[in-house]
Scaffold this active site. Structure first.
Site, PDB file in Angstrom:
ATOM      1  N   HIS A 306      -0.104   7.178  -8.935  1.00 21.55           N
ATOM      2  CA  HIS A 306       0.058   6.390 -10.164  1.00 21.55           C
ATOM      3  C   HIS A 306       1.518   5.973 -10.270  1.00 21.55           C
ATOM      4  CE1 HIS A 306      -0.146   5.207 -14.374  1.00 21.55           C
ATOM      5  NE2 HIS A 306      -1.454   5.170 -14.218  1.00 21.55           N
ATOM      6  N   ASP A 363      -9.234   7.156 -12.267  1.00 25.39           N
ATOM      7  CA  ASP A 363     -10.354   6.564 -11.517  1.00 25.39           C
ATOM      8  C   ASP A 363     -11.024   7.540 -10.573  1.00 25.39           C
ATOM      9  OD1 ASP A 363      -8.205   3.925 -11.674  1.00 25.39           O
ATOM     10  OD2 ASP A 363     -10.250   3.783 -12.437  1.00 25.39           O
TER      11      ASP A 363
HETATM   12  C1  SDX Z   1      -4.944   2.527 -12.737  1.00 22.58           C
HETATM   13  O1  SDX Z   1      -0.525   1.494 -14.617  1.00 22.58           O
HETATM   14  C2  SDX Z   1      -1.514   2.072 -15.188  1.00 22.58           C
HETATM   15  O2  SDX Z   1      -1.377   2.687 -16.199  1.00 22.58           O
HETATM   16  C3  SDX Z   1      -2.841   1.902 -14.501  1.00 22.58           C
HETATM   17  C4  SDX Z   1      -4.004   2.737 -15.047  1.00 22.58           C
HETATM   18  C5  SDX Z   1      -4.393   2.304 -16.436  1.00 22.58           C
HETATM   19  O3  SDX Z   1      -4.963   3.125 -17.165  1.00 22.58           O
HETATM   20  O4  SDX Z   1      -4.243   1.100 -16.750  1.00 22.58           O
HETATM   21  O5  SDX Z   1      -3.654   4.117 -15.065  1.00 22.58           O
HETATM   22  C6  SDX Z   1      -5.259   2.568 -14.177  1.00 22.58           C
HETATM   23  O6  SDX Z   1      -4.732   1.446 -12.216  1.00 22.58           O
HETATM   24  C7  SDX Z   1      -4.820   3.821 -11.992  1.00 22.58           C
HETATM   25  C8  SDX Z   1      -4.425   3.603 -10.488  1.00 22.58           C
HETATM   26  C9  SDX Z   1      -5.693   3.257  -9.726  1.00 22.58           C
HETATM   27  N1  SDX Z   1      -5.360   2.846  -8.341  1.00 22.58           N
HETATM   28  C10 SDX Z   1      -5.680   3.670  -7.309  1.00 22.58           C
HETATM   29  O7  SDX Z   1      -6.190   4.791  -7.422  1.00 22.58           O
HETATM   30  C11 SDX Z   1      -5.374   3.039  -5.939  1.00 22.58           C
HETATM   31  C12 SDX Z   1      -4.690   4.094  -5.056  1.00 22.58           C
HETATM   32  N2  SDX Z   1      -3.333   4.322  -5.591  1.00 22.58           N
HETATM   33  C13 SDX Z   1      -2.286   3.576  -5.053  1.00 22.58           C
HETATM   34  O8  SDX Z   1      -2.534   2.396  -4.405  1.00 22.58           O
HETATM   35  C14 SDX Z   1      -0.944   3.733  -5.754  1.00 22.58           C
HETATM   36  O9  SDX Z   1      -0.748   5.060  -5.985  1.00 22.58           O
HETATM   37  C15 SDX Z   1      -0.716   2.954  -7.044  1.00 22.58           C
HETATM   38  C16 SDX Z   1      -1.008   1.504  -6.849  1.00 22.58           C
HETATM   39  C17 SDX Z   1      -1.567   3.504  -8.120  1.00 22.58           C
HETATM   40  C18 SDX Z   1       0.739   3.136  -7.442  1.00 22.58           C
HETATM   41  O10 SDX Z   1       1.476   2.485  -6.470  1.00 22.58           O
HETATM   42  P1  SDX Z   1       3.089   2.545  -6.477  1.00 22.58           P
HETATM   43  O11 SDX Z   1       3.637   3.237  -7.668  1.00 22.58           O
HETATM   44  O12 SDX Z   1       3.550   1.159  -6.197  1.00 22.58           O
HETATM   45  O13 SDX Z   1       3.381   3.532  -5.287  1.00 22.58           O
HETATM   46  P2  SDX Z   1       3.690   3.064  -3.850  1.00 22.58           P
HETATM   47  O14 SDX Z   1       2.599   2.149  -3.399  1.00 22.58           O
HETATM   48  O15 SDX Z   1       5.111   2.600  -3.825  1.00 22.58           O
HETATM   49  O16 SDX Z   1       3.535   4.427  -3.002  1.00 22.58           O
HETATM   50  C19 SDX Z   1       4.609   5.352  -2.897  1.00 22.58           C
HETATM   51  C20 SDX Z   1       4.303   6.165  -1.635  1.00 22.58           C
HETATM   52  C21 SDX Z   1       4.012   5.297  -0.406  1.00 22.58           C
HETATM   53  O17 SDX Z   1       4.290   6.074   0.735  1.00 22.58           O
HETATM   54  P3  SDX Z   1       5.732   5.843   1.474  1.00 22.58           P
HETATM   55  O18 SDX Z   1       5.884   4.350   1.678  1.00 22.58           O
HETATM   56  O19 SDX Z   1       6.759   6.416   0.507  1.00 22.58           O
HETATM   57  O20 SDX Z   1       5.623   6.635   2.759  1.00 22.58           O
HETATM   58  O21 SDX Z   1       3.087   6.910  -1.845  1.00 22.58           O
HETATM   59  C22 SDX Z   1       2.108   6.457  -0.945  1.00 22.58           C
HETATM   60  C23 SDX Z   1       2.531   5.101  -0.442  1.00 22.58           C
HETATM   61  O22 SDX Z   1       1.991   4.831   0.841  1.00 22.58           O
HETATM   62  N3  SDX Z   1       0.864   6.349  -1.712  1.00 22.58           N
HETATM   63  C24 SDX Z   1      -0.317   6.746  -1.265  1.00 22.58           C
HETATM   64  C25 SDX Z   1      -1.198   6.528  -2.336  1.00 22.58           C
HETATM   65  N4  SDX Z   1      -0.538   6.011  -3.382  1.00 22.58           N
HETATM   66  C26 SDX Z   1       0.754   5.893  -2.973  1.00 22.58           C
HETATM   67  N5  SDX Z   1      -0.715   7.249  -0.060  1.00 22.58           N
HETATM   68  C27 SDX Z   1      -2.033   7.543   0.044  1.00 22.58           C
HETATM   69  N6  SDX Z   1      -2.949   7.372  -0.944  1.00 22.58           N
HETATM   70  C28 SDX Z   1      -2.564   6.860  -2.137  1.00 22.58           C
HETATM   71  N7  SDX Z   1      -3.454   6.682  -3.119  1.00 22.58           N
END
Ligand code: SDX
Length: 427
Positions: A306, A363
């Site tokens: 998140h 989710d």
């Molecule tokens: C919702 O914003 C809100 O409030 C949203 C929400 C709401 O109520 O409105 O809470 C609802 O959208 C919840 C989120 C649902 N999405 C997912 O579950 C999709 C999976 N999650 C990710 O794609 C991710 O965690 C996000 C999109 C939620 C957040 O992305 P960020 O903050 O931009 O984080 P990032 O992509 O910069 O990741 C940071 C690191 C990366 O690794 P490195 O580059 O540092 O090596 O963490 C890793 C990412 O690869 N990473 C994950 C991951 N999420 C981040 N690795 C594996 N699995 C994951 N889910």
């Protein structure tokens, strides 16, 4: 801490006011930075940028706190319900009994869709995703009530309560109408004694003999809607505020928010979680292979991570226990629930996830409950939208009543510098 900060650029100092929120959050007010210094700030994805001051919802991502108008989500989940929380979000205070009863009647009286909206739903291409239907139907709903969607203020503000009740009454009907039409079925006649969620479940899965709705199921759905009701400046709510800042009406602003929510990284994640769990199950994997592929960056553990929560999403905690109760009540054995539990257990112990502070989000468990209730996977984000509608409406109202300026971010241009036109023959 002083209420002033100093930004030094070269040999020049630029004083910046410090804004302090009621929960002691601190922000540098850079409203005059470009005028004073010719500099703007840059923050890809707005991870460090406050777009507004808001009084609706507070999140502390480090502590895993979520509060609607100061009331903690765990207390609301235990003691409140979806429609009461809608009024809390709209008006800022817990409503009186009479206000709740009046609101329930108003919402219920507006659940029948105008014929034009129904025919629009039926005329959309049969391959349209339910989220595409919802966005289009919200615009059609606004078009059916031009007095509530004038795109002028204060008119649209004065009619907010009626527009909000109409939207909350109509969106479950839009969802059910599309679901039934795509199966060449019609919605059974309404039962007067049904509450908001019972009526929705009846429209979706009921029939004319109106068999009773299991309270465990309608209560679980009400909880899911309540937990999704608002979440401060998430992608779809910020989109709603962006559209509202231009003076657009609530129907158009929510239609835009629906499009933003559809993305798999945002509201589409609940569908992606189920798809992921089913794929893991079909591959005969208990989750450990998938965790490895996520750590290698080959896949994402959907429902994890998140932008704000660097701790357990409090909504996921509540949904996790609700999941057990709902599946027991439904008498559903869910192999993917075991996989979900295994993924969670492994991820919470794994350095990759711990280091990146990746925890289950809202989710991760919601999809398992919705699937057990019988909702098709492609409707899961529509259910998220029904829950989030009061949040979007509250933010529309906050912008419409307190908003100052149209939202218009700046950019850093990285394209071609000035160059002369090249005639066709010389290219
Ligand atoms: C919702 O914003 C809100 O409030 C949203 C929400 C709401 O109520 O409105 O809470 C609802 O959208 C919840 C989120 C649902 N999405 C997912 O579950 C999709 C999976 N999650 C990710 O794609 C991710 O965690 C996000 C999109 C939620 C957040 O992305 P960020 O903050 O931009 O984080 P990032 O992509 O910069 O990741 C940071 C690191 C990366 O690794 P490195 O580059 O540092 O090596 O963490 C890793 C990412 O690869 N990473 C994950 C991951 N999420 C981040 N690795 C594996 N699995 C994951 N889910």
């Amino acid at each position: 801490m002083s209420n002033q900060a100093n930004l030094t650029i070269g040999d020049q100092a630029f004083p910046l006011n410090v804004i302090v929120g009621t929960e002691d959050e601190h922000a540098l007010d850079i409203s005059t930075l470009r005028k004073d210094s010719k500099f703007i700030t840059y923050d890809d994805g707005y991870g460090n940028t406050g777009s507004c001051e808001s009084s609706i919802t507070f999140i502390d991502g480090d502590k895993g706190i979520l509060r609607y108008r100061g009331f903690d989500i765990s207390e609301l989940a235990e003691k409140s319900n979806f429609l009461e929380s809608c009024l809390l979000l709209f008006n800022g205070e817990l409503p009186t009994t009479s206000a709740i009863e009046n609101f329930k009647l108003q919402v219920s009286s507006m659940s029948a869709l105008p014929a034009d909206v129904e025919s629009m739903i039926e005329s959309m291409p049969s391959t349209t995703h339910p989220m595409g239907i919802l966005g289009a139907a919200l615009q059609a709903l606004g078009g059916s009530f031009p007095k509530l969607s004038t795109n002028t203020r204060p008119a649209d503000v004065e009619s907010f309560d009626e527009a909000a009740a109409l939207i909350l009454g109509a969106i479950p009907s839009i969802a059910a109408k599309h679901y039934r039409s795509s199966r060449n079925e019609s919605i059974p006649s309404r039962r007067g004694n049904h509450n908001y969620c019972e009526n929705f479940l009846h429209m979706m899965f009921g029939n004319e003999d109106g068999q009773s709705i299991d309270p465990a199921v309608s209560n679980a759905l009400d909880l899911i809607f309540l937990l999704h009701a608002d979440h401060e400046q998430n992608c779809s709510t910020s989109t709603c505020r962006m559209i509202a800042s231009g003076g657009a009406n609530a129907f158009a602003s929510l239609a835009g928010a629906v499009s933003a929510l559809w993305g798999p990284l945002h509201g589409g994640a609940n569908m992606a979680v189920i798809k992921m769990l089913n794929e893991i199950h079909s591959a005969g994997d208990d989750g450990s292979q998938f965790i490895q592929s996520a750590k290698e960056g080959k896949s994402r553990l959907m429902g994890f991570g998140h932008r704000v929560y660097r701790n357990y999403d409090p909504r996921a905690k509540i949904l996790k226990s609700a999941c057990d109760q709902a599946l027991t009540a439904l008498g559903v054995e869910s192999p993917i629930l075991d996989i979900a539990r295994n993924l969670e257990r492994s991820a919470l112990q794994d350095e990759y996830f711990i280091q990146r502070k990746l925890y289950p989000n809202v989710d991760f468990y919601s999809g398992i409950i919705l699937q057990a209730m019988g909702f098709p996977t492609d409707m899961f984000t529509v259910l998220f939208a029904i829950g989030r509608a009061p949040g979007w409406l509250s933010h529309w109202k906050e912008i419409a009543t307190h908003g100052k300026r149209i939202h218009r971010p700046r950019q850093i241009y990285q394209g071609s510098i000035h160059r002369p036109y090249i005639e066709l023959g010389n290219r």
